[in-house]
Design an enzyme around this catalytic site. Structure first.
Site, PDB file in Angstrom:
ATOM      1  N   ILE A  32       5.179 -19.640   8.676  1.00 41.99           N
ATOM      2  CA  ILE A  32       4.298 -19.713   9.884  1.00 41.99           C
ATOM      3  C   ILE A  32       4.935 -20.666  10.998  1.00 41.99           C
ATOM      4  CG2 ILE A  32       2.287 -20.303  11.093  1.00 41.99           C
ATOM      5  CD1 ILE A  32       0.743 -18.945   8.872  1.00 41.99           C
ATOM      6  N   ASP A  80       8.577 -36.735   3.677  1.00 38.85           N
ATOM      7  CA  ASP A  80       7.270 -36.511   3.171  1.00 38.85           C
ATOM      8  C   ASP A  80       6.165 -36.835   4.246  1.00 38.85           C
ATOM      9  OD1 ASP A  80       4.856 -36.330   1.687  1.00 38.85           O
ATOM     10  OD2 ASP A  80       5.869 -36.230  -0.129  1.00 38.85           O
ATOM     11  N   SER A 172      -4.367 -25.381  11.164  1.00 39.47           N
ATOM     12  CA  SER A 172      -5.673 -25.717  10.367  1.00 39.47           C
ATOM     13  C   SER A 172      -6.177 -24.381   9.590  1.00 39.47           C
ATOM     14  CB  SER A 172      -6.868 -26.447  10.980  1.00 39.47           C
ATOM     15  OG  SER A 172      -7.850 -26.717  10.266  1.00 39.47           O
ATOM     16  N   LYS A 190      -8.896 -29.852   6.062  1.00 38.61           N
ATOM     17  CA  LYS A 190      -8.723 -29.129   7.371  1.00 38.61           C
ATOM     18  C   LYS A 190     -10.104 -29.727   8.139  1.00 38.61           C
ATOM     19  CE  LYS A 190      -5.160 -26.845   6.540  1.00 38.61           C
ATOM     20  NZ  LYS A 190      -3.705 -27.091   7.004  1.00 38.61           N
TER      21      LYS A 190
END
Ligand code: COA
Length: 315
Positions: A32, A80, A172, A190
């Site tokens: 995405i 990270d 999210s 989230k």
């Protein structure tokens, strides 16, 4: 992996709207996020993508750069998002090598299916750290640059002659809207991500920065759909049918939402969660009293208990 322009974004957007602007994206090598970045680059921008895996991140950066001749896409691996210092260094390098950071996407995420009974405290913490703390770290690393960009590219509601800048998007999920089994860790993380985004909209809005959330639903061809669902035909069919629009989304539809929020078209949108899921999360309330969604609607089933004896509705 989508490669043609038509697979990456809709034809409604104008070339050059992100000319000379820079996007910083964590999780940029994922399906995405890489398409969000690709759309931005096609429309004139340059980008830095961040990831844990050096080879994968650098390879993806090269691939995205090939979307528009002359574009610059930096792949910064071995970062990270749980490491605030590494992110701050990456942001500094991005701004130094590409000239600025005008836009940011906090996209890095970790997920797996697990019931609470099999979710250790460390497993819960790991996802909280990647998603919630990682998004916070991304915001902290980029906000100083976004504030600078917002100063240069004033958001007045009128046409923006030098284009837009000073915008951040958090990727999210909808799990925390209704609650979701096997996703206690991600739903909690989230929910935190959304609130970080909204706090930024309040605290940095006065400096011209916009902060929003994009919430993808089930998107075809993504690692998430492979990880988070059984892959047998019946499950996949049922999963698609459970979306009011009757299909999974395309990555391009998330790229379009991104371009909207980053472009002049989205200038007055701040503190918003843009849900691009075909209406799926609302279906939580649709499987009622044994009537299975959407079969009872599509099959013309008579709903018992409506008025006196029920009437067949006509559309
Ligand atoms: N079910 C239950 N627990 C799990 C798990 C699973 N499927 N996968 C990992 N865990 C637990 C581990 O057992 C460990 O807990 P423990 O110490 O109590 O045993 C904890 O989670 C951390 O695992 P570890 O592998 O050390 O974490 P990591 O930082 O290397 O990896 C993950 C993070 C677990 C989120 C990994 O899935 C990942 O790297 N994901 C990135 C890609 C991704 O998830 N993308 C999202 C697509 S939707």
């Amino acid at each position: 992996m989508p490669t043609t322009r038509g697979e990456i974004l809709s034809s409604v957007w104008r070339d050059g709207i992100f000319k000379d602007k820079v996007l910083f994206c964590t999780g940029g090598a994922g399906t995405i996020c890489s398409v969000q970045v690709r759309a931005f680059v096609i429309l004139g921008g340059n980008a830095c993508i961040l990831g844990r895996n050096v080879e994968k991140t650098e390879r993806m950066a090269k691939d995205i750069a090939s979307s528009r001749p002359g574009s610059k896409v930096l792949g910064i691996g071995a970062v990270d998002v749980r490491d605030a210092e590494a992110l701050a260094k990456a942001a500094e390098r991005c701004a130094k090598e590409l000239g600025s950071i005008d836009f940011a996407i906090a996209g890095a995420a970790g997920n797996f299916l697990a019931p609470i009974s099999q979710l250790s405290a460390n497993a819960f913490k790991t996802v909280m750290d990647i998603d919630a703390l990682g998004s916070y770290n991304t915001a902290k690393a980029t906000l100083p640059y976004l504030v600078e960009s917002a100063k240069k590219h004033k958001n007045t509601g009128k046409a923006q002659p030098t284009g837009t800048g000073g915008r951040i998007i958090f990727v999210s999920a909808t799990f925390h809207y209704t609650g979701k089994p096997l996703q206690a860790h991600v739903a909690a993380a989230k929910a935190a991500v959304d609130q970080i985004a909204h706090s930024i909209s309040l605290e940095f809005g006065p400096l011209g920065v916009t902060s929003n959330v994009i919430t993808p639903g089930p998107i075809a061809g993504t690692e998430g759909m492979e990880r988070l669902s059984k892959q047998d035909e019946a499950t996949l069919k049922r999963s698609k049918a459970s979306v009011p629009l009757g299909r999974w989304g395309e990555v391009k539809e998330i790229a379009d939402a991104t371009v909207y929020l980053f472009s002049e078209a989205g200038s007055y949108v701040n503190g918003h969660a843009l849900v691009a899921d075909g209406g799926q999360w609302r279906v939580g309330g649709a499987d009622m009293g044994g009537f299975q969604y959407p079969d009872f609607l599509l099959g013309g089933e008579t709903i018992s208990g409506v008025a006196k004896g029920g009437k067949k509705a006509k559309l």
